[in-house]
Design an enzyme around this catalytic site. Structure first.
Site, PDB file in Angstrom:
ATOM      1  N   LYS A  94       0.833  -1.201   0.000  1.00 21.06           N
ATOM      2  CA  LYS A  94       0.000   0.000   0.000  1.00 21.06           C
ATOM      3  C   LYS A  94       0.867   1.250   0.000  1.00 21.06           C
ATOM      4  CE  LYS A  94      -3.847  -1.848   2.770  1.00 21.06           C
ATOM      5  NZ  LYS A  94      -4.919  -1.658   1.784  1.00 21.06           N
ATOM      6  N   ARG A 148     -10.209 -11.594   1.980  1.00 21.32           N
ATOM      7  CA  ARG A 148     -11.068 -12.642   1.415  1.00 21.32           C
ATOM      8  C   ARG A 148     -10.359 -13.997   1.405  1.00 21.32           C
ATOM      9  NH1 ARG A 148     -11.588  -9.139  -3.943  1.00 21.32           N
ATOM     10  NH2 ARG A 148     -11.167  -7.557  -2.353  1.00 21.32           N
TER      11      ARG A 148
HETATM   12  N1  BES Z   1      -8.088  -3.833   4.545  1.00 23.11           N
HETATM   13  C1  BES Z   1      -8.243  -3.400   3.206  1.00 23.11           C
HETATM   14  C2  BES Z   1      -9.555  -2.647   2.972  1.00 23.11           C
HETATM   15  C3  BES Z   1      -9.724  -1.329   3.665  1.00 23.11           C
HETATM   16  C4  BES Z   1      -9.394  -0.152   3.029  1.00 23.11           C
HETATM   17  C5  BES Z   1     -10.265  -1.263   4.929  1.00 23.11           C
HETATM   18  C6  BES Z   1      -9.592   1.063   3.660  1.00 23.11           C
HETATM   19  C7  BES Z   1     -10.463  -0.055   5.562  1.00 23.11           C
HETATM   20  C8  BES Z   1     -10.123   1.121   4.926  1.00 23.11           C
HETATM   21  C9  BES Z   1      -8.224  -4.598   2.260  1.00 23.11           C
HETATM   22  O1  BES Z   1      -7.427  -5.658   2.657  1.00 23.11           O
HETATM   23  C10 BES Z   1      -7.689  -4.120   0.971  1.00 23.11           C
HETATM   24  O2  BES Z   1      -6.554  -3.753   0.916  1.00 23.11           O
HETATM   25  N2  BES Z   1      -8.530  -4.125  -0.053  1.00 23.11           N
HETATM   26  C11 BES Z   1      -8.138  -3.682  -1.331  1.00 23.11           C
HETATM   27  C12 BES Z   1      -8.661  -4.665  -2.350  1.00 23.11           C
HETATM   28  C13 BES Z   1      -8.121  -4.456  -3.732  1.00 23.11           C
HETATM   29  C14 BES Z   1      -6.659  -4.813  -3.782  1.00 23.11           C
HETATM   30  C15 BES Z   1      -8.900  -5.321  -4.683  1.00 23.11           C
HETATM   31  C16 BES Z   1      -8.755  -2.307  -1.559  1.00 23.11           C
HETATM   32  O3  BES Z   1      -9.882  -2.073  -1.096  1.00 23.11           O
HETATM   33  O4  BES Z   1      -8.088  -1.462  -2.121  1.00 23.11           O
HETATM   34 MN    MN Z   2      -5.418  -5.460   2.011  1.00 25.83          MN
END
Ligand code: BES
Ligand code: MN
Ligand code: ZN
Length: 493
Positions: free
Chosen positions: A274, A348
Site C-alpha cells: 500500500k 477474502r
Molecule cells: N483492509 C483493506 C480494505 C480497507 C481499506 C479497509 C480502507 C479499511 C479502509 C483490504 O485488505 C484491501 O486492501 N482491499 C483492497 C482490495 C483491492 C486490492 C482489490 C482495496 O480495497 O483497495
Molecule cells: Mn489489504
C-alpha cells in the site's frame, strides 16, 4: 465507571452535574423549565435568559451555590418533539456526559421524568450515549495524566415509578453492551507492534474466561494440517505466525449462529504494498475480529439463550522474502483454489477458509464481518455498513437491528453478472475483480466459499474505522458490530 438507575424526586438528587433534557417546542419548553425552576429555585430561567431554545445538541449551564446537593445543572436540548428519535436521545445522553467530563465532574445524574410507551428504549439509548461518549484511547499518553478527568459515576434518575421499573434492566444491559463495545475499540486501536495474531488470540482467551464462554486457538502447524491455505499463505510473509481462533457460547442447537471476523492485525498490502499515506489505519484491519470478540463478551455476560460460534482467522499481512506473490495459487480449506492477483486483497483469502470451516457447525445462519474493501468506503462512506448475502429474511433482521442500534447496514447486490469478474484462467477463482464494484466482487469471492447455509457478509471498512469523531465515538476504532449483532442475537429465536 459505575452506572445505575434510581427512582427519586429531582430535588433529592445529589451530584456534581445534573443533566435535564428539554424539547424545543416553546410551550413544552416553558413548562419543563418552570417545573424545574420551581423544584430547584429560580436559578435556571435566569441563567437561560432566552438564549437557549432547546435545539438538538444545544446545552446551557446553570450554577447552584457551593454546598448545594447539586453543584451545576446542564440543560440539554432534544430538538422538536415531532421528529424526536431514539438516536436523538442517544446523542443527548452523549452530549450530557461529555459536558460532565468537560467540567471535570466525577458524578453526573441524568434526569428523565415521564417518557411514555418507549421508556425502556429511551433509557437504554440515553445510557448508551452517555457511556460510549466517555471512551478514550489514551493509555500511551504520558503527559498530564493527573489533570485528565474521568467521569466515575453516571446515575440515571427518574421520579416515575413506571420508568424506574422499565429502566433498571435497560441500564444494566446497556452498560454491558457498551463495555463490550469499548473492548472492541481497544482491540482496534491497539498498535500492530502490540496486537498481532498471538496476542489477539490471548485477548479472546481472556475475554472467554472473564465472561463465560470457551475459546480454543489453533497454531500454525494445526492450521496447516487443517488445509487452510489462505490463512497460511497470507501470514507467511510475516515473522508473526497466524492463529485460528474458535469461540463457542451456549449449548449446541439447531439454531446455531456462526460469526466470522476478519483478523488482519496489520495490513501493509504485502508485496502489492500500500502507499505510505494512511497506512497506519491498517492496524485496525482486525475490526471484524474485534466485533466478534466484543459480541461474545456481551452475549455471554447477558446470558442469551442461544448457541453461538465465533471463527477468527488472524494474520499479519507483510512483505518479505517468504511472502506470497501475485500469480501464486492457494488451496483453501474446502479444496478450492484461488489465484492471488493482488496480495492486498488478503482478507477474502483468510475468510474463505473460515467460511468453509463454518459448515462443520451446521449453522442456521453465518454472519461475517470484515474491513474488506476501500470500495465499500467509497460507496457508503462512514455511515452505513455494506451488506450482501443469500437470504432476505436474515438481511431484514440485520437491517432492523441496525435501525434500532443506529449501526445501520445497507444492501449491495450479488447479481450473477458480477461473478465473471473474478474468473481465473489458472484457478477456481481470482482474488480481485478489477476496477468496478470492488465491494461486490469481494462479496462474490466469499460467496464461492460458503457452505449450505444462510449467510450475510458485512463490509465494515467504513463504519469500523472513523476518520473523524462521531456523536459518541472518538476517531479511530468505533467498535461497530457489537451493538448491531447483540441486538440481532437478542431477537434470535
Ligand atoms: N483492509 C483493506 C480494505 C480497507 C481499506 C479497509 C480502507 C479499511 C479502509 C483490504 O485488505 C484491501 O486492501 N482491499 C483492497 C482490495 C483491492 C486490492 C482489490 C482495496 O480495497 O483497495
Ligand atoms: Mn489489504
Ligand atoms: Zn485488509
Amino acid at each position: 465507571m459505575k452506572v445505575s438507575l434510581q427512582r427519586l424526586p429531582i430535588n433529592r438528587v445529589t451530584t456534581d452535574l445534573l443533566c435535564v433534557f428539554v424539547h424545543q417546542d416553546p410551550p413544552l419548553f416553558r413548562k419543563e423549565i418552570s417545573a424545574l425552576t420551581k423544584t430547584l429555585g429560580a436559578k435556571i430561567s435566569a441563567a437561560m435568559n432566552g438564549d437557549f431554545r432547546g435545539k438538538d445538541g444545544e446545552t446551557a449551564m446553570a450554577y447552584i451555590h457551593k454546598g448545594a446537593r447539586i453543584q451545576r445543572i446542564c440543560v440539554v436540548g432534544l430538538g422538536e418533539k415531532r421528529g424526536l428519535t431514539i438516536e436523538k436521545y442517544r446523542r443527548a445522553g452523549a452530549t450530557a456526559a461529555k459536558k460532565a467530563r468537560s467540567v471535570k465532574a466525577k458524578h453526573a445524574a441524568l434526569f428523565l421524568p415521564t417518557l411514555g410507551a418507549k421508556a425502556a428504549d429511551v433509557i437504554y439509548a440515553v445510557t448508551e450515549g452517555a457511556i460510549l461518549s466517555q471512551y478514550t484511547f489514551d493509555k500511551y499518553i504520558t503527559k498530564n495524566k493527573e489533570s485528565r478527568s474521568t467521569l466515575e459515576e453516571i446515575l440515571i434518575a427518574t421520579n416515575s415509578g413506571a420508568i424506574a421499573e422499565a429502566g433498571t434492566g435497560a441500564v444494566a444491559q446497556a452498560h454491558i453492551v457498551c463495555e463490550a463495545t469499548a473492548l472492541a475499540r481497544d482491540l482496534a486501536n491497539a498498535p500492530g507492534i502490540e496486537l498481532y495474531p498471538e496476542t489477539l488470540a490471548e485477548a479472546a482467551l481472556e475475554s472467554a474466561k472473564r465472561s463465560g464462554y470457551t475459546a480454543t486457538v489453533k497454531d500454525e502447524r494445526e492450521i496447516l494440517e487443517l488445509g487452510m491455505g489462505g490463512v497460511i499463505g497470507v501470514s507467511q510473509g510475516s515473522r508473526r505466525p497466524p492463529r485460528f481462533i474458535i469461540m463457542e457460547y451456549g449449548k449446541p442447537s439447531n439454531r446455531t449462529v456462526v460469526l466470522v471476523g476478519k483478523g488482519v492485525t496489520f495490513d501493509t498490502g504485502g508485496i502489492s504494498i500500500k502507499p505510505a499515506a494512511g497506512m497506519a489505519e491498517m492496524k485496525m484491519d482486525m475490526c471484524g475480529a474485534a466485533a466478534v470478540i466484543g459480541t461474545f463478551e456481551a452475549v455471554a455476560r447477558l446470558r442469551f439463550p442461544i448457541h453461538l460460534v465465533g471463527l477468527i482467522p488472524a494474520v499479519e499481512n507483510m512483505p518479505g522474502g517468504n511472502s506470497i506473490r501475485p500469480g501464486d495459487i492457494l488451496r483453501h480449506y474446502n479444496g478450492m483454489t484461488s489465484e492471488v492477483d493482488n496480495t492486498d486483497a488478503e482478507g477474502r483469502l483468510i475468510l474463505a477458509d473460515a467460511l468453509a470451516y463454518a459448515e462443520r457447525f451446521k449453522p442456521a445462519a453465518v454472519i461475517d464481518l470484515a474491513t474488506l474493501t476501500g470500495a465499500c468506503v467509497v460507496a457508503l462512506g462512514h455511515h452505513a455498513t455494506g451488506m450482501m448475502g443469500n437470504d432476505d429474511r436474515l438481511m431484514d433482521a440485520l437491517t432492523a437491528a441496525g435501525e434500532k442500534t443506529y449501526e445501520r447496514v445497507w444492501p449491495l447486490p450479488l447479481f450473477d453478472e458480477y461473478e465473471k469478474l473474478i474468473k481465473s484462467d489458472v484457478a477456481d477463482v481470482k482474488n480481485v475483480g478489477g476496477r468496478w464494484a470492488g465491494a461486490i466482487t469481494a462479496g462474490w469471492f466469499l460467496k464461492k466459499f460458503i457452505g449450505d447455509y444462510k449467510w450475510v457478509h458485512l463490509d465494515i471498512a467504513g463504519t469500523a474505522i472513523l476518520e473523524e469523531a462521531g456523536p459518541y465515538a472518538p476517531r479511530g476504532g468505533s467498535g461497530v458490530g457489537v451493538r448491531l449483532l447483540t441486538e440481532f442475537l437478542r431477537r434470535w429465536k
